[in-house]
Write an enzyme that holds these catalytic residues in place. Sequence first.
Site, short mmCIF file in Angstrom:
data_model
loop_
_atom_site.label_atom_id
_atom_site.label_comp_id
_atom_site.label_asym_id
_atom_site.label_seq_id
_atom_site.Cartn_x
_atom_site.Cartn_y
_atom_site.Cartn_z
N CYS A 1 48.42 -6.56 38.13
CA CYS A 1 49.83 -6.95 38.24
C CYS A 1 50.29 -7.44 36.87
O CYS A 1 49.79 -8.47 36.38
CB CYS A 1 50.00 -8.05 39.28
SG CYS A 1 51.68 -8.71 39.43
N THR B 1 53.21 -8.69 36.00
CA THR B 1 53.96 -9.94 36.10
C THR B 1 53.03 -11.14 36.16
O THR B 1 53.25 -12.16 35.48
CB THR B 1 54.87 -9.92 37.33
OG1 THR B 1 55.73 -8.78 37.26
CG2 THR B 1 55.72 -11.18 37.41
N CYS C 1 54.62 -1.88 35.89
CA CYS C 1 54.38 -2.51 37.19
C CYS C 1 53.51 -1.53 37.96
O CYS C 1 53.83 -0.34 38.03
CB CYS C 1 55.70 -2.77 37.93
SG CYS C 1 55.47 -3.34 39.64
#
EC number: 5.1.1.3
Length: 278
Positions: free
Chosen positions: A77, A79, A192
């Site tokens: 991930c 983020t 992403c």
Amino acid sequence: MTKTELKPILVFDSGIGGLTVLREARVLMPERHFIYVADDAGFPYGGWEEGALKERVIALFGGLLAEHDPEICIIACNTAFTLVGADLRAAYPQMTFVGTVPAIKPAAERTRSGLVSVLATPGTVKRAYTRDLIQSFASQCHVRLVGSENLARMAEAYIRGDALGDEAVLAEIAPCFVEAEGKRTDIVVLACTHYPFMANVFRRLAPWPVDWLDPAEAIARRARSLVPLPNGFEPLNGEDPAIFTSGNPDFTTRRLMQGFGLRVVAAAATADRREAVT
């Protein structure tokens, strides 16, 4: 070292996007079992306040490491890793973490036009980590950062079989396409892990052909380089566990997990979902 002595590989994501990385990792590490962890109770990560998200992820890993004792952890991930990767390594120095970061360096090496776009979540776009990557590896390029508020949710719906309107998808990817001084964007970094599931849709809707850069294989190669390879192993069969922090994924999600050779198991208690971010 026998098969029973080999520790599993833990793959962590905010949702089901990490399945793109799991798929590649299994090819390169056929002797290992995997544990897939989806923090669906906290999904999506893009709108979280940074301090709260750091606290949540570090706390989650305290329980996961104690319960499963993995060989390594893959943070599938962007983020999460661009925010909390250094904190995880500091909090759990005995564990090896393989991170996912925007593939800006390979994009800068491959581009011919010098126009590169990074399609990410708002959280990844605003990270200093991302801007440092651009400064370090792509200072000679024009890099456009595109933070989509909706695309991770749309990708989750798409992989579950929901229909998406072309107009809605195109609205999310259109800012990636830049024309300047007779040149056009030629590479879009999929920053992403959810987005590669929609790569064929992106290709169909794109105003011109570009290279959609998926980092999953590179992440898997890095993980393989850090995991000892035993002699005389046989590829493993059977299902691996999938843990959802909500404790209650729906039927469609469970069926999707089965398609990836995963079996949903009960999750340990996790932090409550944060209040909605405005």
